[in-house]
Design an enzyme around this catalytic site. Structure first.
Site, PDB file in Angstrom:
ATOM      1  N   GLU A 123       0.869  -1.178   0.000  1.00 23.89           N
ATOM      2  CA  GLU A 123       0.000   0.000   0.000  1.00 23.89           C
ATOM      3  C   GLU A 123       0.900   1.219   0.000  1.00 23.89           C
ATOM      4  O   GLU A 123       1.950   1.210   0.641  1.00 23.89           O
ATOM      5  CB  GLU A 123      -0.901   0.051   1.244  1.00 23.89           C
ATOM      6  N   TYR A 135       7.352   2.158  -7.773  1.00 25.05           N
ATOM      7  CA  TYR A 135       6.703   0.847  -7.788  1.00 25.05           C
ATOM      8  C   TYR A 135       6.221   0.483  -9.185  1.00 25.05           C
ATOM      9  O   TYR A 135       6.335  -0.681  -9.593  1.00 25.05           O
ATOM     10  CB  TYR A 135       5.566   0.810  -6.765  1.00 25.05           C
TER      11      TYR A 135
END
Length: 164
Positions: A123, A135
């Protein structure tokens, strides 16, 4: 659950040394957490993570001339069954944009692959564009939103997944 605790020699990738955290690193890790986040992890929480078989805390260090290694960043992650779950990635503010987070994420994902994981999850704050870009560069894709995940600020989290 698979056993995760494996002491291995520190690795030098990307010009940094990456090694597992030990109890004696706690004070330096607390300073890094406090410098990196408005709501850092507590000392008790970090101590608990050190006790879990499935949890790993990796430290990224760089040798300094006379003072020994300097702590630049860290990653905390779990490997449970065939999944890597990244809980925390931090880089000291003065060392950001130097590839520290990229180096530690490379190592996290390499360890997941070595354990034959098929999936990695994490998250990330919806507003953290630098982390989202990092990411995505690893191949993570957004799969959902966790509303008000960061309760203290009332901020949503983007849930991201990487298939190995």
């Amino acid at each position: 659950m698979r056993r995760m605790r494996e002491e291995s020699a520190p690795e030098a990738r990307h010009g940094y040394t990456i090694r597992q955290m030990a109890a004696e690193d706690l004070s330096a890790v607390m300073l890094l957490e406090q410098a990196s986040f408005k709501n850092p992890w507590s000392q008790d929480l970090l101590k608990r993570e050190l006790q879990h078989e499935w949890s790993t805390i990796l430290l990224v260090e760089e040798e300094r001339e006379a003072d020994g290694p300097e702590l630049l960043g860290l990653a905390i992650f779990w490997i449970v069954h065939d999944e890597v779950h990244v809980l925390n990635v931090a880089t000291a503010p003065k060392h950001r944009r130097r590839g520290v987070a990229r180096a530690v994420m490379d190592e996290v994902l390499a360890r997941g692959r070595a354990k034959r994981c098929t999936l990695a999850t994490l998250e990330v704050r919806k507003s953290n564009e630098a982390a989202l870009q990092l990411y995505r560069a690893f191949g993570f894709r957004p799969v959902g939103i966790r509303p008000n995940y960061y309760v203290d600020e009332g901020e949503d989290a983007v849930v991201m997944v990487l298939d190995f």
